[in-house]
Design a protein around this motif. Structure first.
Motif, mmCIF file in Angstrom:
data_model
loop_
_atom_site.group_PDB
_atom_site.id
_atom_site.type_symbol
_atom_site.label_atom_id
_atom_site.label_comp_id
_atom_site.label_asym_id
_atom_site.label_seq_id
_atom_site.Cartn_x
_atom_site.Cartn_y
_atom_site.Cartn_z
ATOM 1 N N ASP A 123 0.831 -1.211 0.000
ATOM 2 C CA ASP A 123 0.000 0.000 0.000
ATOM 3 C C ASP A 123 0.863 1.258 0.000
ATOM 4 O O ASP A 123 0.575 2.227 -0.715
ATOM 5 N N ILE A 124 1.921 1.251 0.783
ATOM 6 C CA ILE A 124 2.831 2.396 0.829
ATOM 7 C C ILE A 124 3.543 2.554 -0.512
ATOM 8 O O ILE A 124 3.659 3.662 -1.039
ATOM 9 N N ALA A 125 4.001 1.445 -1.080
ATOM 10 C CA ALA A 125 4.675 1.491 -2.380
ATOM 11 C C ALA A 125 3.735 2.018 -3.460
ATOM 12 O O ALA A 125 4.140 2.837 -4.298
ATOM 13 N N GLN A 126 2.493 1.582 -3.427
ATOM 14 C CA GLN A 126 1.520 2.016 -4.429
ATOM 15 C C GLN A 126 1.299 3.520 -4.342
ATOM 16 O O GLN A 126 1.260 4.212 -5.369
ATOM 17 N N ALA A 127 1.182 4.050 -3.140
ATOM 18 C CA ALA A 127 0.999 5.490 -2.971
ATOM 19 C C ALA A 127 2.239 6.258 -3.416
ATOM 20 O O ALA A 127 2.132 7.306 -4.068
ATOM 21 N N ALA A 128 3.422 5.744 -3.084
ATOM 22 C CA ALA A 128 4.657 6.420 -3.479
ATOM 23 C C ALA A 128 4.815 6.407 -4.999
ATOM 24 O O ALA A 128 5.234 7.403 -5.596
ATOM 25 N N ALA A 129 4.474 5.298 -5.628
ATOM 26 C CA ALA A 129 4.549 5.225 -7.090
ATOM 27 C C ALA A 129 3.605 6.240 -7.718
ATOM 28 O O ALA A 129 3.955 6.923 -8.688
ATOM 29 N N ALA A 130 2.417 6.359 -7.146
ATOM 30 C CA ALA A 130 1.437 7.318 -7.673
ATOM 31 C C ALA A 130 1.971 8.744 -7.609
ATOM 32 O O ALA A 130 1.731 9.542 -8.515
ATOM 33 N N THR A 131 2.725 9.088 -6.561
ATOM 34 C CA THR A 131 3.288 10.440 -6.468
ATOM 35 C C THR A 131 4.326 10.673 -7.554
ATOM 36 O O THR A 131 4.569 11.809 -7.940
ATOM 37 N N ASP A 132 4.907 9.587 -8.065
ATOM 38 C CA ASP A 132 5.849 9.694 -9.179
ATOM 39 C C ASP A 132 5.149 9.541 -10.529
ATOM 40 O O ASP A 132 5.802 9.474 -11.567
ATOM 41 N N GLY A 133 3.817 9.451 -10.494
ATOM 42 C CA GLY A 133 3.056 9.318 -11.739
ATOM 43 C C GLY A 133 3.114 7.919 -12.344
ATOM 44 O O GLY A 133 2.906 7.751 -13.544
ATOM 45 N N VAL A 134 3.369 6.907 -11.520
ATOM 46 C CA VAL A 134 3.498 5.532 -11.997
ATOM 47 C C VAL A 134 2.360 4.690 -11.434
ATOM 48 O O VAL A 134 2.119 4.705 -10.229
ATOM 49 N N GLU A 135 1.682 3.961 -12.296
ATOM 50 C CA GLU A 135 0.633 3.053 -11.850
ATOM 51 C C GLU A 135 1.277 1.770 -11.340
ATOM 52 O O GLU A 135 2.126 1.185 -12.014
ATOM 53 N N LEU A 136 0.888 1.337 -10.158
ATOM 54 C CA LEU A 136 1.376 0.099 -9.563
ATOM 55 C C LEU A 136 0.162 -0.655 -9.042
ATOM 56 O O LEU A 136 -0.585 -0.140 -8.210
ATOM 57 N N ARG A 137 -0.048 -1.871 -9.559
ATOM 58 C CA ARG A 137 -1.172 -2.710 -9.145
ATOM 59 C C ARG A 137 -0.657 -4.062 -8.683
ATOM 60 O O ARG A 137 0.333 -4.562 -9.205
ATOM 61 N N MET A 138 -1.378 -4.650 -7.741
ATOM 62 C CA MET A 138 -1.109 -6.027 -7.367
ATOM 63 C C MET A 138 -1.923 -6.893 -8.319
ATOM 64 O O MET A 138 -3.138 -6.776 -8.392
ATOM 65 N N THR A 139 -1.243 -7.754 -9.069
ATOM 66 C CA THR A 139 -1.938 -8.615 -10.016
ATOM 67 C C THR A 139 -2.213 -9.994 -9.436
ATOM 68 O O THR A 139 -3.078 -10.712 -9.932
ATOM 69 N N SER A 140 -1.469 -10.353 -8.386
ATOM 70 C CA SER A 140 -1.700 -11.615 -7.703
ATOM 71 C C SER A 140 -1.088 -11.521 -6.313
ATOM 72 O O SER A 140 -0.052 -10.897 -6.131
ATOM 73 N N THR A 199 4.069 -3.210 -16.418
ATOM 74 C CA THR A 199 5.534 -3.261 -16.527
ATOM 75 C C THR A 199 6.199 -2.045 -15.898
ATOM 76 O O THR A 199 7.166 -2.188 -15.135
ATOM 77 N N ASP A 200 5.707 -0.843 -16.180
ATOM 78 C CA ASP A 200 6.304 0.366 -15.596
ATOM 79 C C ASP A 200 6.232 0.349 -14.076
ATOM 80 O O ASP A 200 7.152 0.799 -13.404
ATOM 81 N N GLY A 201 5.150 -0.179 -13.529
ATOM 82 C CA GLY A 201 5.012 -0.286 -12.082
ATOM 83 C C GLY A 201 6.010 -1.274 -11.494
ATOM 84 O O GLY A 201 6.619 -1.015 -10.455
ATOM 85 N N ALA A 202 6.193 -2.420 -12.169
ATOM 86 C CA ALA A 202 7.158 -3.416 -11.697
ATOM 87 C C ALA A 202 8.577 -2.853 -11.749
ATOM 88 O O ALA A 202 9.369 -3.056 -10.823
ATOM 89 N N LEU A 203 8.889 -2.127 -12.814
ATOM 90 C CA LEU A 203 10.221 -1.511 -12.920
ATOM 91 C C LEU A 203 10.419 -0.458 -11.834
ATOM 92 O O LEU A 203 11.496 -0.360 -11.239
ATOM 93 N N TRP A 204 9.380 0.329 -11.567
ATOM 94 C CA TRP A 204 9.459 1.343 -10.507
ATOM 95 C C TRP A 204 9.705 0.664 -9.154
ATOM 96 O O TRP A 204 10.547 1.098 -8.380
ATOM 97 N N LEU A 205 8.961 -0.424 -8.888
ATOM 98 C CA LEU A 205 9.095 -1.102 -7.601
ATOM 99 C C LEU A 205 10.474 -1.738 -7.457
ATOM 100 O O LEU A 205 11.056 -1.728 -6.370
ATOM 101 N N GLU A 206 11.021 -2.270 -8.541
ATOM 102 C CA GLU A 206 12.369 -2.826 -8.444
ATOM 103 C C GLU A 206 13.369 -1.731 -8.079
ATOM 104 O O GLU A 206 14.258 -1.938 -7.262
ATOM 105 N N GLN A 207 13.195 -0.556 -8.649
ATOM 106 C CA GLN A 207 14.108 0.558 -8.372
ATOM 107 C C GLN A 207 13.964 1.064 -6.932
ATOM 108 O O GLN A 207 14.946 1.426 -6.295
ATOM 109 N N HIS A 208 12.743 1.102 -6.402
ATOM 110 C CA HIS A 208 12.479 1.693 -5.092
ATOM 111 C C HIS A 208 12.132 0.670 -4.011
ATOM 112 O O HIS A 208 11.895 1.046 -2.859
#
Length: 178
Positions: free
Chosen positions: A66-83, A131-140
């Motif tokens: 949840d924290i990662a998703q909010a932080a990604a959103a502040t960077d303009g990146v969509e992050l979803r849990m797919t499973s 994909t952009d969300g997964a790449l963002w999460l790997e970086q952060h």
């Protein structure tokens, strides 16, 4: 001696803004958890009625996501849990489907673990997208307590171990978990 005069550099302002959002989301998650605790928890099987609740998922993993998703959103990146959490039967179905797709159990083992070894069945793993969300999460991910686990699965993340100084080295694939 030169004094800094003017606005902070953009990268510093973005980093501070991200930190404020992460702190705010963490506080919100902690407050919700506290209220749920005070109310005696959710009714049996009632977690499905809570928007965004991932039944069976480790609560700390859900909080970190949840924290990662909010932080990604502040960077303009969509992050979803797919499973997230899977039952043993669902995981076995994925194994069976991978054997059919890849033509052999040996090749399927590179992509999926049996129920008794799967972190998904234990509620300790999530898959994310797009994909952009997964790449963002790997970086952060490290700063948020989430680590990519397999080199061949850019979408699969698990929690950073408590007190760890870095994410562990990725496994080439899941074949070593059989």
């Amino acid at each position: 001696m030169t004094l800094y005069v003017g606005r902070l550099p953009e990268r510093v302002r973005r980093r501070r803004a991200r930190a404020v959002v992460i702190a705010a989301v963490a506080l919100l998650c902690a407050t919700v958890a506290f209220v749920v605790h005070l109310l005696g928890g959710l009714a049996a099987n009632g977690a499905d009625d809570v928007p965004g609740a991932a039944t069976g998922l480790d609560p700390e993993l859900q909080r970190r996501f949840d924290i990662a998703q909010a932080a990604a959103a502040t960077d303009g990146v969509e992050l979803r849990m797919t499973s997230g959490w899977r039952s043993a039967a669902e995981q076995q179905s994925l194994v069976d489907g991978a054997v059919e797709k890849y033509g052999s159990l040996e090749e399927a083992r590179r992509w999926v673990l049996p129920p008794e070894s799967s972190a998904h069945v234990q509620g300790k793993a999530i898959d994310v997208g797009p994909t952009d969300g997964a790449l963002w999460l790997e970086q952060h991910g490290f700063e948020l307590g989430l680590c990519r686990t397999y080199a061949n699965e850019m979408w699969h993340f698990e929690m950073l171990a408590e007190g760890a100084a870095a994410c562990p080295e990725m496994h080439l694939d899941s074949s070593g978990g059989w």
